[in-house]
Design an enzyme around this catalytic site. Structure first.
Site, PDB file in Angstrom:
ATOM      1  N   ASP A 281       0.824  -1.215   0.000  1.00 54.58           N
ATOM      2  CA  ASP A 281       0.000   0.000   0.000  1.00 54.58           C
ATOM      3  C   ASP A 281       0.856   1.262   0.000  1.00 54.58           C
ATOM      4  O   ASP A 281       0.804   2.084   0.926  1.00 54.58           O
ATOM      5  CB  ASP A 281      -0.929   0.023   1.225  1.00 54.58           C
ATOM      6  CG  ASP A 281      -1.782  -1.215   1.340  1.00 54.58           C
ATOM      7  OD1 ASP A 281      -2.193  -1.740   0.301  1.00 54.58           O
ATOM      8  OD2 ASP A 281      -2.050  -1.656   2.476  1.00 54.58           O
TER       9      ASP A 281
ATOM     10  N   ASP B 273      26.938  -1.397   9.563  1.00 52.41           N
ATOM     11  CA  ASP B 273      26.275  -0.101   9.669  1.00 52.41           C
ATOM     12  C   ASP B 273      26.616   0.851   8.533  1.00 52.41           C
ATOM     13  O   ASP B 273      25.727   1.403   7.893  1.00 52.41           O
ATOM     14  CB  ASP B 273      26.622   0.548  11.013  1.00 52.41           C
ATOM     15  CG  ASP B 273      25.843   1.838  11.244  1.00 52.41           C
ATOM     16  OD1 ASP B 273      24.737   1.972  10.694  1.00 52.41           O
ATOM     17  OD2 ASP B 273      26.344   2.710  11.963  1.00 52.41           O
TER      18      ASP B 273
ATOM     19  N   ASN C  27      -4.969  -8.151  -3.936  1.00 55.14           N
ATOM     20  CA  ASN C  27      -5.498  -6.792  -3.950  1.00 55.14           C
ATOM     21  C   ASN C  27      -4.499  -5.851  -4.626  1.00 55.14           C
ATOM     22  O   ASN C  27      -3.351  -6.186  -4.866  1.00 55.14           O
ATOM     23  CB  ASN C  27      -5.900  -6.328  -2.551  1.00 55.14           C
ATOM     24  CG  ASN C  27      -4.747  -6.383  -1.562  1.00 55.14           C
ATOM     25  OD1 ASN C  27      -3.585  -6.320  -1.927  1.00 55.14           O
ATOM     26  ND2 ASN C  27      -5.072  -6.499  -0.289  1.00 55.14           N
TER      27      ASN C  27
ATOM     28  N   GLU D 234      22.438  -0.071   4.931  1.00 50.33           N
ATOM     29  CA  GLU D 234      21.047  -0.426   4.618  1.00 50.33           C
ATOM     30  C   GLU D 234      20.545   0.203   3.329  1.00 50.33           C
ATOM     31  O   GLU D 234      19.410  -0.038   2.909  1.00 50.33           O
ATOM     32  CB  GLU D 234      20.121  -0.051   5.782  1.00 50.33           C
ATOM     33  CG  GLU D 234      20.043   1.431   6.098  1.00 50.33           C
ATOM     34  CD  GLU D 234      21.086   1.901   7.084  1.00 50.33           C
ATOM     35  OE1 GLU D 234      20.882   2.971   7.686  1.00 50.33           O
ATOM     36  OE2 GLU D 234      22.109   1.201   7.265  1.00 50.33           O
TER      37      GLU D 234
ATOM     38  N   ASN E  27      17.076   5.443  11.646  1.00 47.73           N
ATOM     39  CA  ASN E  27      18.339   4.811  11.282  1.00 47.73           C
ATOM     40  C   ASN E  27      18.273   3.320  11.581  1.00 47.73           C
ATOM     41  O   ASN E  27      17.732   2.885  12.602  1.00 47.73           O
ATOM     42  CB  ASN E  27      19.508   5.425  12.048  1.00 47.73           C
ATOM     43  CG  ASN E  27      20.845   4.878  11.560  1.00 47.73           C
ATOM     44  OD1 ASN E  27      21.096   4.856  10.369  1.00 47.73           O
ATOM     45  ND2 ASN E  27      21.679   4.441  12.488  1.00 47.73           N
TER      46      ASN E  27
ATOM     47  N   GLU F 238     -11.640   0.164  -3.272  1.00 48.40           N
ATOM     48  CA  GLU F 238     -10.709   0.625  -2.231  1.00 48.40           C
ATOM     49  C   GLU F 238      -9.544   1.371  -2.882  1.00 48.40           C
ATOM     50  O   GLU F 238      -9.596   1.744  -4.047  1.00 48.40           O
ATOM     51  CB  GLU F 238     -10.174  -0.568  -1.425  1.00 48.40           C
ATOM     52  CG  GLU F 238      -9.422  -1.598  -2.247  1.00 48.40           C
ATOM     53  CD  GLU F 238      -8.964  -2.794  -1.434  1.00 48.40           C
ATOM     54  OE1 GLU F 238      -9.145  -2.792  -0.203  1.00 48.40           O
ATOM     55  OE2 GLU F 238      -8.419  -3.740  -2.032  1.00 48.40           O
TER      56      GLU F 238
END
Length: 966
Positions: free
Chosen positions: A456, A902, A719, A794, A812, A646
């Site tokens: 969504d 990280d 959907n 990431e 983060n 919807e």
């Protein structure tokens, strides 16, 4: 290099078995009492009508190590030599994966038979082998074997005859008496290459026990039949299997069985298949070979075709292929007083360190199974197949390792493989890196996140970055261990991610909606966001969401990443909002701010209201928002949206409001050609309407469909929810599919956000049709990743065997790698022309980080060994010159426990390269501020995470990740 598909291991997408069992059962496992070694599992390399139909992709999906991992292929020997070339490709593809191939004649050539009925060429029905032709036929079979070898498709085992005791009507066959079979096997052994084994008698089933018991009386047969093969049609007595094995010391294979077409494609039939395989194993068979693979192992098991959609049958057989092949069956004694007792079989590795227990629970109730093991386990894996999960792997060591008597909770209507690894077993040092295989291909951009379910989508642009938000399907997946279908009822958080180049996405974690909203929140779905700069000089973000199906809420922030606050303490819109009217479900908000600065909110959905029809359900609504964006400033008015269901969405184009929505699944009848459009919209598709007076229902113009259901593009049907976004002077459609779970062999309705380019003519509000595809969009080359700026781990395009966890301030995260072989890939990293000299990463844990370019299979350009109990920057010199644009892979090998990743950064050789020198006694001269992906900022941001580049008086430069307030 070894490659391991993540299907075999617990990954970030796994959970634990729900602790919900009521009934109890026991199984005693005796590894000292051993039976037959398991040679393998597989099926025919042809269809049921003997046609050569396999594609390489289908062979790879069934026999490949990245697929089901079957290791046996059976083919038919055509009696007409001109057709021997059939199956050559299928055999070559299977043998490339290490498969054992055996060939069976349905009939000898007509000239070698007596009493036969010739059909065409050398094909014939009925009859016996002509005993005078046995020697000639044996030479003919050796010639066939040589032909296949010359084609690069060598046959490992040659069977004398398919169903030698059965005279079928309507297709080829040949009968052999026990004496004739004895003579034929003897002749075949004389003429066949010693590299090829002999199989016999492949009886039909009914009277296999009689035929085999007679045949095994012959000492010649006990010594000449290398593998005893038999079918199991109509068999009730399988005692002959162990009888023959005990006399011959040779394995017996079950070489053909097929389920009726009307009994395939249901969970009940899958359970029957488990019981068929398991009963054969318990009887003493060393292999199980199915017949009509192409039809019953793909799609729903009723016709084959789509090589990417394997059936439950395929995964059931895949359990045994993956976790029993090469092991030895041991004694397993089940005790269960339930009406439908659990049952199964168990197998142990040659060194006794690994035990695989197969258990079928056909009852609807969960069972707590106490497994009395021969050792304490160091690791325990549970592999599940049921009506919604296919060979789904979980690491359940936390619950069940460290004991010889674990009590394991099994779901009802479920088939499990439980694998136990001995406590004393040493973890072998890998001879070479094991690389996990990603569910998202490295050549594809969709889905945006390769390791989390989210749906969504909505988005907002802020300072050159696109921020995307969605429903956190992963929360429901994790809450149930991924063992049940998505009900959306456990979702109380929203996902945040962002990008600058459209192909590498930074996962920012989730918004804990319960923490923000408190007790009035039921569930959080389908967000919609807008932003504007306000009088305080700050940009304010307004994020609207569905509070389950009961209303629309709103939260606010002055940063796209939060922290978020709840300004109302209740729904903005609910079922009791004045003027709502007959709206079945007041949910799925879509918000926009028009060119005059006015906010508009569309919402509503569900089945037709009390006065609605299938054509006009009557649930679409729009309202003008107050100047504060958290109140209503007009009556709530209907939008006459045909077949509305919807997924409401608003945009502004050419001075008009553009309203998009998802249509219903209902049958299209009574279509009145809205706006001159003669064709009704397809089921569950995205359509749109336009107006310049939103509160006047008659002003809306229906413009048609522009995005069909993703199911029409090869994804599972489900959907449909989309968001149209203009970014960097182009339009893009964000939407969701079930593509990630499709690749994971799950069918629980868990969704993933994707994005494709969309052609829009703003002045006429025309939106051209959009196609869903895994290919996705092109990278914005002007915004390719700068490796000399501190980068977030990431921020990536795809990955395997990883997840992410919150770390530090709001918004983060950092990457977590649970085990060796996990990796991430950043697409389109621009190194420039000067080259590099050093690589630095912020790591926690122990292992080796290999940096590879453009392909995970290439040799590393740098290798970084690390052992850091706390998060620490670790560096390594880079001897390999790197220039230009590359896809950069970060592969973690030889790890010891979980690793945290990280940040990363390269130091360049050029004069403009940013370095990361150690702090000394020096004075900062000036600072520069950057977004996490390297975009230059004019000043230090007031909120969120940022990168600070510090210039010192001695000419050195240091780059750090900072948070506002530091």
């Amino acid at each position: 290099m070894k490659r391991t598909i993540t299907l075999l291991y617990a990954t970030a997408l796994t959970g634990c078995i729900p602790l919900c069992a009521q009934r109890t059962a026991n199984v005693n496992l005796d590894s000292e009492t051993r039976y037959q070694k398991i040679d393998g599992f597989g099926g025919c390399g042809m269809n049921g009508q003997w046609a050569d139909v396999y594609t390489q992709e289908q062979v790879d999906r069934l026999w490949g190590p990245g697929g089901m991992g079957y290791n046996i292929m059976r083919i038919r020997i055509n009696p007409d030599e001109s057709n021997w070339k059939s199956y050559v490709n299928a055999v070559k593809w299977a043998k490339a994966h290490g498969a054992i191939v055996f060939a069976s004649p349905w009939t000898p050539p007509f000239r070698f038979k007596v009493g036969a009925e010739q059909t065409w060429g050398e094909s014939s029905n009925h009859g016996h082998i002509n005993t005078d032709s046995i020697d000639s036929y044996a030479r003919w079979l050796e010639r066939y074997r040589q032909f296949m070898e010359d084609q690069g498709a060598a046959i490992d085992i040659l069977s004398v005859q398919n169903e030698s005791d059965y005279d079928p009507e309507g297709y080829e066959g040949c009968l052999y008496t026990v004496d004739e079979m004895t003579r034929m096997v003897t002749a075949l052994h004389q003429h066949l290459s010693p590299e090829c084994k002999v199989m016999a008698p492949e009886c039909f089933g009914w009277d296999s026990h009689k035929y085999n018991r007679e045949l095994v009386k012959s000492a010649a047969m006990r010594n000449s039949i290398d593998i005893w093969g038999n079918h199991i049609y109509g068999v009730n007595d399988m005692t002959y299997v162990d009888y023959v094995r005990s006399l011959t010391k040779r394995p017996m294979w079950m070489t053909e069985y097929i389920f009726d077409e009307d009994k395939v494609g249901t969970w009940e039939s899958a359970c029957d298949f488990v019981e068929s395989i398991d009963s054969c194993m318990r009887a003493g068979f060393s292999a199980y070979v199915y017949y009509n693979m192409i039809n019953h192992m793909f799609g729903e098991g009723k016709g084959g075709g789509n090589a990417s959609e394997l059936s439950t049958f395929a995964y059931v057989l895949g359990h045994y292929a993956r976790y029993a092949t090469g092991m030895t069956r041991i004694k397993s004694s089940f005790s269960d007083k339930g009406k439908t007792p659990v049952n199964g079989s168990a197998y142990v590795s040659e060194n006794g360190d690994t035990l695989s227990l197969f258990v079928l629970n056909r009852s609807s109730e969960p069972v707590k199974l106490k497994a009395n093991l021969p050792f304490e386990s160091r690791q325990v894996y549970a592999v599940l197949t049921n009506a919604t999960r296919n060979r789904f792997v979980q690491d359940v060591s936390t619950q069940y390792a460290g004991t010889a008597s674990p009590e394991i909770d099994l779901l009802g209507n479920a088939f499990y493989t439980l694998q136990f690894i001995r406590t004393e077993a040493e973890t072998p040092e890998p001879s070479e890196p094991t690389v996990m295989e990603a569910y998202k291909k490295t050549t594809e951009v969709n889905p945006l996140n390769p390791y989390r379910f989210c749906a969504d989508p909505t988005s907002v642009e802020y300072e050159g970055r696109l921020y995307v938000y969605g429903t956190n399907d992963q929360q429901e997946f994790d809450a149930t261990g991924g063992l049940t279908s998505n009900t959306y009822g456990k979702i109380r958080s929203l996902v945040m991610m962002s990008t600058e180049d459209l192909v590498n996405w930074t996962y920012h974690g989730t918004i804990d909606m319960t923490a923000v909203c408190g007790q009035w929140l039921n569930a959080s779905w389908a967000p919609s966001i807008v932003s504007r700069e306000e009088a305080d000089g700050k940009t304010h973000f307004y994020l609207y969401f569905s509070n389950s199906g009961g209303g629309v809420g709103v939260i606010t922030s002055t940063s796209p990443l939060g922290p978020w606050t709840d300004p109302l303490g209740k729904n903005l819109i609910s079922g009791s909002t004045p003027g709502l009217g007959l709206c079945s479900t007041p949910f799925d908000p879509g918000v926009v701010i028009d060119n005059d600065g006015t906010g508009w909110l569309a919402f509503g959905g569900g089945n037709p209201n009390a006065e609605g029809t299938e054509l006009m359900p009557g649930n679409a609504r729009i309202v003008r928002l107050g100047k504060d964006m958290i109140s209503l400033d007009s009556d709530i008015m209907p939008i006459p949206a045909p077949y509305h269901f919807e997924a409401n969405e608003l945009n502004v184009m050419g001075g008009k409001l553009v309203y998009s929505y998802c249509t219903s699944w209902r049958e299209r009848t009574n279509w009145p050609s809205y706006g001159g459009i003669s064709e009704a919209p397809s089921a569950c598709s995205i359509c749109y309407m336009t107006t310049d007076t939103p509160l006047a229902p008659d002003s809306w113009t229906y413009k048609g469909e522009y995005f069909a259901n993703p199911g029409t593009f090869g994804y599972p049907y489900g959907n449909n929810h989309s968001h149209l976004q203009k970014f960097s002077n182009a339009y893009y459609l964000l939407y969701h599919t079930q593509g990630l779970e499709q690749q994971m062999a799950i069918n629980g309705g868990y969704r993933s956000i994707a994005m494709n380019r969309c052609t829009v003519v703003e002045r006429s509000q025309r939106i051209n049709a959009v196609t869903a595809s895994p290919t996705g969009v092109m990278q914005l080359t002007a915004k390719r990743v700068n490796p000399f700026i501190l980068q977030q781990a990431e921020n990536l395009c795809t990955a395997a065997g990883v997840s992410a966890e919150s770390y530090g301030k709001t918004g983060n995260t950092r990457i977590t790698i649970p085990q060796s072989g996990g990796w991430t890939m950043v697409k389109g990293v621009m190194f420039g022309t000067e080259g590099i000299k050093k690589f630095t990463a912020n790591l926690q844990g122990e292992g080796t980080l290999e940096i590879r370019l453009d392909d995970i299979e290439t040799e590393p350009v740098a290798t970084l060994d690390f052992s850091t109990p706390e998060a620490t920057e670790v560096s390594v010199d880079c001897p390999t010159p790197i220039t230009g644009s590359h896809d950069v892979y970060f592969l973690f090998t030889e790890t010891r426990g979980e690793v945290k990743f990280d940040t990363w950064q390269f130091a360049g050789k050029g004069s403009d390269a940013i370095t990361n020198t150690e702090m000394e006694d020096r004075t900062p001269v000036r600072y520069e501020y950057y977004h996490p992906n390297g975009m230059r900022l004019t000043e230090q941001p007031a909120t969120g995470m940022y990168i600070r580049k510090t210039y010192y008086s001695d000419g050195s430069v240091k780059t750090d990740k900072k948070f506002s307030g530091q």
